[in-house]
Enzyme design. Structure first.
Site, PDB file in Angstrom:
ATOM      1  N   ASP A  13       0.812  -1.224   0.000  1.00 17.63           N
ATOM      2  CA  ASP A  13       0.000   0.000   0.000  1.00 17.63           C
ATOM      3  C   ASP A  13       0.844   1.271   0.000  1.00 17.63           C
ATOM      4  O   ASP A  13       0.441   2.296   0.556  1.00 17.63           O
ATOM      5  CB  ASP A  13      -0.971   0.013   1.204  1.00 17.63           C
ATOM      6  CG  ASP A  13      -1.779  -1.257   1.286  1.00 17.63           C
ATOM      7  OD1 ASP A  13      -2.254  -1.704   0.232  1.00 17.63           O
ATOM      8  OD2 ASP A  13      -1.910  -1.814   2.389  1.00 17.63           O
ATOM      9  N   LYS A  18       0.014   4.227  -8.638  1.00 19.95           N
ATOM     10  CA  LYS A  18       0.184   5.557  -9.237  1.00 19.95           C
ATOM     11  C   LYS A  18       1.568   5.699  -9.890  1.00 19.95           C
ATOM     12  O   LYS A  18       1.699   6.231 -10.991  1.00 19.95           O
ATOM     13  CB  LYS A  18       0.015   6.640  -8.167  1.00 19.95           C
ATOM     14  CG  LYS A  18       0.366   7.991  -8.750  1.00 19.95           C
ATOM     15  CD  LYS A  18       0.493   9.111  -7.781  1.00 19.95           C
ATOM     16  CE  LYS A  18       1.385  10.162  -8.424  1.00 19.95           C
ATOM     17  NZ  LYS A  18       1.259  11.466  -7.828  1.00 19.95           N
ATOM     18  N   ASN A  38      -4.990 -10.361  -4.208  1.00 18.72           N
ATOM     19  CA  ASN A  38      -4.865  -9.767  -2.867  1.00 18.72           C
ATOM     20  C   ASN A  38      -4.380  -8.323  -2.984  1.00 18.72           C
ATOM     21  O   ASN A  38      -4.552  -7.520  -2.083  1.00 18.72           O
ATOM     22  CB  ASN A  38      -3.915 -10.590  -1.976  1.00 18.72           C
ATOM     23  CG  ASN A  38      -2.586 -10.916  -2.644  1.00 18.72           C
ATOM     24  OD1 ASN A  38      -2.410 -10.726  -3.844  1.00 18.72           O
ATOM     25  ND2 ASN A  38      -1.657 -11.448  -1.880  1.00 18.72           N
ATOM     26  N   GLN A 224       2.155  -6.041  -3.123  1.00 19.35           N
ATOM     27  CA  GLN A 224       2.492  -6.075  -1.689  1.00 19.35           C
ATOM     28  C   GLN A 224       3.791  -5.280  -1.456  1.00 19.35           C
ATOM     29  O   GLN A 224       4.055  -4.344  -2.189  1.00 19.35           O
ATOM     30  CB  GLN A 224       2.602  -7.514  -1.164  1.00 19.35           C
ATOM     31  CG  GLN A 224       1.262  -8.235  -1.087  1.00 19.35           C
ATOM     32  CD  GLN A 224       0.807  -8.846  -2.397  1.00 19.35           C
ATOM     33  OE1 GLN A 224       1.563  -9.508  -3.064  1.00 19.35           O
ATOM     34  NE2 GLN A 224      -0.438  -8.636  -2.761  1.00 19.35           N
ATOM     35  N   THR A 301      -9.786  -5.100   0.580  1.00 12.82           N
ATOM     36  CA  THR A 301     -10.718  -5.616   1.588  1.00 12.82           C
ATOM     37  C   THR A 301     -11.463  -4.496   2.317  1.00 12.82           C
ATOM     38  O   THR A 301     -12.382  -4.780   3.080  1.00 12.82           O
ATOM     39  CB  THR A 301      -9.942  -6.431   2.648  1.00 12.82           C
ATOM     40  OG1 THR A 301      -8.965  -5.552   3.222  1.00 12.82           O
ATOM     41  CG2 THR A 301      -9.256  -7.632   2.044  1.00 12.82           C
ATOM     42  N   ARG A 303     -10.366  -2.931   4.736  1.00 14.85           N
ATOM     43  CA  ARG A 303      -9.964  -2.915   6.150  1.00 14.85           C
ATOM     44  C   ARG A 303      -9.187  -1.636   6.479  1.00 14.85           C
ATOM     45  O   ARG A 303      -8.413  -1.134   5.647  1.00 14.85           O
ATOM     46  CB  ARG A 303      -9.046  -4.105   6.453  1.00 14.85           C
ATOM     47  CG  ARG A 303      -9.771  -5.427   6.487  1.00 14.85           C
ATOM     48  CD  ARG A 303      -8.831  -6.560   6.864  1.00 14.85           C
ATOM     49  NE  ARG A 303      -7.855  -6.837   5.831  1.00 14.85           N
ATOM     50  CZ  ARG A 303      -6.872  -7.732   5.945  1.00 14.85           C
ATOM     51  NH1 ARG A 303      -6.713  -8.403   7.059  1.00 14.85           N
ATOM     52  NH2 ARG A 303      -6.042  -7.951   4.943  1.00 14.85           N
ATOM     53  N   LYS A 331       2.830  10.265  -0.665  1.00 18.03           N
ATOM     54  CA  LYS A 331       1.918  10.756   0.380  1.00 18.03           C
ATOM     55  C   LYS A 331       2.561  11.732   1.356  1.00 18.03           C
ATOM     56  O   LYS A 331       2.165  11.803   2.525  1.00 18.03           O
ATOM     57  CB  LYS A 331       1.274   9.577   1.111  1.00 18.03           C
ATOM     58  CG  LYS A 331       0.339   8.776   0.192  1.00 18.03           C
ATOM     59  CD  LYS A 331      -0.443   7.755   0.942  1.00 18.03           C
ATOM     60  CE  LYS A 331      -1.914   7.808   0.639  1.00 18.03           C
ATOM     61  NZ  LYS A 331      -2.707   6.770   1.287  1.00 18.03           N
ATOM     62  N   GLY A 415       0.069  13.861  -4.341  1.00 17.28           N
ATOM     63  CA  GLY A 415      -1.381  13.782  -4.508  1.00 17.28           C
ATOM     64  C   GLY A 415      -1.739  12.556  -5.324  1.00 17.28           C
ATOM     65  O   GLY A 415      -0.843  11.837  -5.793  1.00 17.28           O
TER      66      GLY A 415
HETATM   67  P1  IMP Z   1      -2.518 -12.888   1.880  1.00 17.51           P
HETATM   68  O1  IMP Z   1      -1.596 -12.312   0.860  1.00 17.51           O
HETATM   69  O2  IMP Z   1      -3.974 -12.686   1.546  1.00 17.51           O
HETATM   70  O3  IMP Z   1      -2.197 -14.309   2.219  1.00 17.51           O
HETATM   71  O4  IMP Z   1      -2.304 -12.070   3.239  1.00 17.51           O
HETATM   72  C1  IMP Z   1      -1.084 -12.138   3.979  1.00 17.51           C
HETATM   73  C2  IMP Z   1      -0.719 -10.789   4.588  1.00 17.51           C
HETATM   74  O5  IMP Z   1      -0.378  -9.895   3.544  1.00 17.51           O
HETATM   75  C3  IMP Z   1      -1.866 -10.116   5.349  1.00 17.51           C
HETATM   76  O6  IMP Z   1      -1.312  -9.395   6.443  1.00 17.51           O
HETATM   77  C4  IMP Z   1      -2.444  -9.150   4.348  1.00 17.51           C
HETATM   78  O7  IMP Z   1      -3.103  -8.063   4.958  1.00 17.51           O
HETATM   79  C5  IMP Z   1      -1.180  -8.716   3.622  1.00 17.51           C
HETATM   80  N1  IMP Z   1      -1.424  -8.267   2.253  1.00 17.51           N
HETATM   81  C6  IMP Z   1      -1.672  -9.025   1.173  1.00 17.51           C
HETATM   82  N2  IMP Z   1      -1.818  -8.265   0.080  1.00 17.51           N
HETATM   83  C7  IMP Z   1      -1.637  -7.001   0.474  1.00 17.51           C
HETATM   84  C8  IMP Z   1      -1.622  -5.751  -0.219  1.00 17.51           C
HETATM   85  O8  IMP Z   1      -1.799  -5.653  -1.434  1.00 17.51           O
HETATM   86  N3  IMP Z   1      -1.380  -4.656   0.549  1.00 17.51           N
HETATM   87  C9  IMP Z   1      -1.142  -4.725   1.871  1.00 17.51           C
HETATM   88  N4  IMP Z   1      -1.130  -5.865   2.567  1.00 17.51           N
HETATM   89  C10 IMP Z   1      -1.381  -6.996   1.866  1.00 17.51           C
END
Ligand code: IMP
Length: 431
Positions: A13, A18, A38, A224, A301, A303, A331, A415
């Site tokens: 994240d 961007k 994910n 990730q 998600t 979250r 940011k 931005g």
């Molecule tokens: P998984 O990749 O769904 O198995 O999740 C494993 C860990 O990686 C968890 O803590 C997720 O929140 C984190 N995670 C997976 N994909 C992302 C992403 O794109 N951004 C931030 N955290 C991620």
């Protein structure tokens, strides 16, 4: 030729979407190499917001080739849905997308295992995205995975599926005491999707080899972040792929000599979603402030992200692991109104001062950050496009980060829009 890996240096994240979108103008081929849906890459293009999970961010540029490499875990349903979303919004997804025949598939039983095993772990749960990522990579390593190429051979696919489900249903029913899944149903659903996916299937390693031979410019788009890498991250609180630079090679079939530079994308503070240690986390009003101002809610998600101060040893570690040549700092504008900013320069662990990011999770869990304070700039940086126009205290904050992580900040994001950027040095420019 100048081939570039763009990846996250924290827990994901960082704003990679961007930066990739911004640099796509200068690239010919954009390649995803690990992870799956994910990921959530947010891009604002001509005022329109897109969130991409699986298809490379370059897809918004119709003249670029987008490749999903073998290292990506591919959910057929998610792919078809994302393609439909893009085409209904006028984005072409056709011959400009190629998907490796060696991509491992995420099937419904992977999602079921992901969900049940998280419940089973209780307080030691990882906080996964629930997308079935981990279980799909488990099957890959256990050599029972089903790859995209298998869908071209329905009889083989059915045989592998039935065998896998016999094992998986035992686990679901006996250990997790839930219901098993029906092979015939999954077969039917997947084969219906196969007709829509197989036209994109390709020997992508060969396609990329040809692109390199023809002196095309390749941009590898990481998902990730380094601290979620299965080898180099905060194991076991990680994802199940290599989100560090090495993944760009194994996840595509491109050799190391083809890579020229590695651009690390770093947020001007730190965030994390899911469980696991986070030494600079702010469980107070400042953390709330960063979350609200930075809109720190998961693109996949929804979250709420955990927020905290900039952790210099963590990013310095990521720079080392990836051989990062330059940083895009994102940011910075989120910090505009804060009177004082803190940067962690080291930790105290069991009474001892430690300068480097500890690799063992129990040490990181015990780590108390050692901070230095910096005055804020109380002036908007949002939308600034010229480095000289930044407030002096913002320049000092950036310079201190460069000093601590030992890598220059060459791109600054001020931005969400493509144009809200300070480009101090073009990562694709010959040096
Ligand atoms: P998984 O990749 O769904 O198995 O999740 C494993 C860990 O990686 C968890 O803590 C997720 O929140 C984190 N995670 C997976 N994909 C992302 C992403 O794109 N951004 C931030 N955290 C991620």
């Amino acid at each position: 030729m100048s081939n570039l890996i763009v990846l996250g240096t924290q827990w994901g994240d960082e704003g990679k979407g961007k930066i990739v979108d911004l640099l796509t103008d200068r690239a010919d081929v954009i390649v995803r190499y690990q992870g799956g849906h994910n990921a959530g890459h947010t891009i604002v293009s001509n005022g329109e917001k897109f969130i991409l999970h699986l298809i490379p961010s370059g897809i918004l540029h119709p003249d670029k080739l987008c490749v999903i490499g073998n290292g990506v875990a591919l959910d057929p349903q998610a792919l078809v849905e994302e393609r439909d979303m893009l085409t209904t919004r006028g984005v072409t997804v056709d011959k400009n997308l190629r998907i490796s025949d060696a991509c491992h598939l995420i099937l419904p039983y992977h999602r079921a295992i992901d969900k049940e095993s998280e419940k089973f772990r209780g307080t030691r749960r990882i906080g996964t995205t629930g997308r079935g990522i981990g279980p799909a990579y488990v099957d890959k390593m256990a050599r029972i995975g089903i790859r995209l190429g298998d869908l071209a051979n329905p009889a083989l696919f059915r045989e592998k599926l039935e065998q896998n489900l016999a094992e998986t249903n035992y686990l679901l029913e006996k250990l997790y005491t839930t219901h098993g899944l029906d092979a015939e149903t999954i077969y039917g659903q997947t084969m219906a999707l196969a007709d829509r996916i197989l036209p994109f299937m390709d020997d992508t390693a060969l396609t990329l080899h040809h692109a390199i031979r023809d002196k095309k410019t390749l941009l590898f788009e990481g998902a990730q972040g380094t601290l979620l890498d299965v080898d180099h991250g905060t194991y076991p609180f990680v994802t199940s792929s290599n989100s560090s630079a090495g993944g760009a090679l194994t996840g595509t079939g491109v050799g190391p000599t083809a890579i020229d530079r590695v651009l690390g994308v770093t947020k001007a503070y730190t965030t994390r979603v899911g469980s696991g240690p986070f030494p600079t986390e702010l469980i107070n009003e400042s953390g709330e402030y960063l979350r609200e101002k930075g809109q720190e809610f998961g693109a996949t998600t929804g979250r709420a992200r955990r927020c905290g101060w900039f952790d210099a040893p963590a990013v310095r570690y990521a720079c080392r692991i990836n051989g990062i040549s330059e940083i895009a700092l994102t940011k910075i504008d989120v910090l505009d109104a804060l009177p004082t900013l803190k940067i962690a320069t080291g930790y105290e662990i069991h009474g001892k001062k430690v300068e480097e990011f500890p690799r063992r999770v129990e040490l990181l869990e015990a780590a108390r950050p050692i901070y230095e304070s910096h005055p804020g700039w109380s002036q908007p940086t949002s939308g600034v496009r010229n480095y000289d126009a930044l407030p002096d205290n913002a320049k000092r904050y950036i310079a201190r980060i460069e000093e601590l992580i030992e890598v220059p900040v060459t791109v600054l994001s001020t931005g969400v829009g493509r144009e809200d950027t300070v480009l101090r040095q073009d990562p694709f420019a010959a040096r």
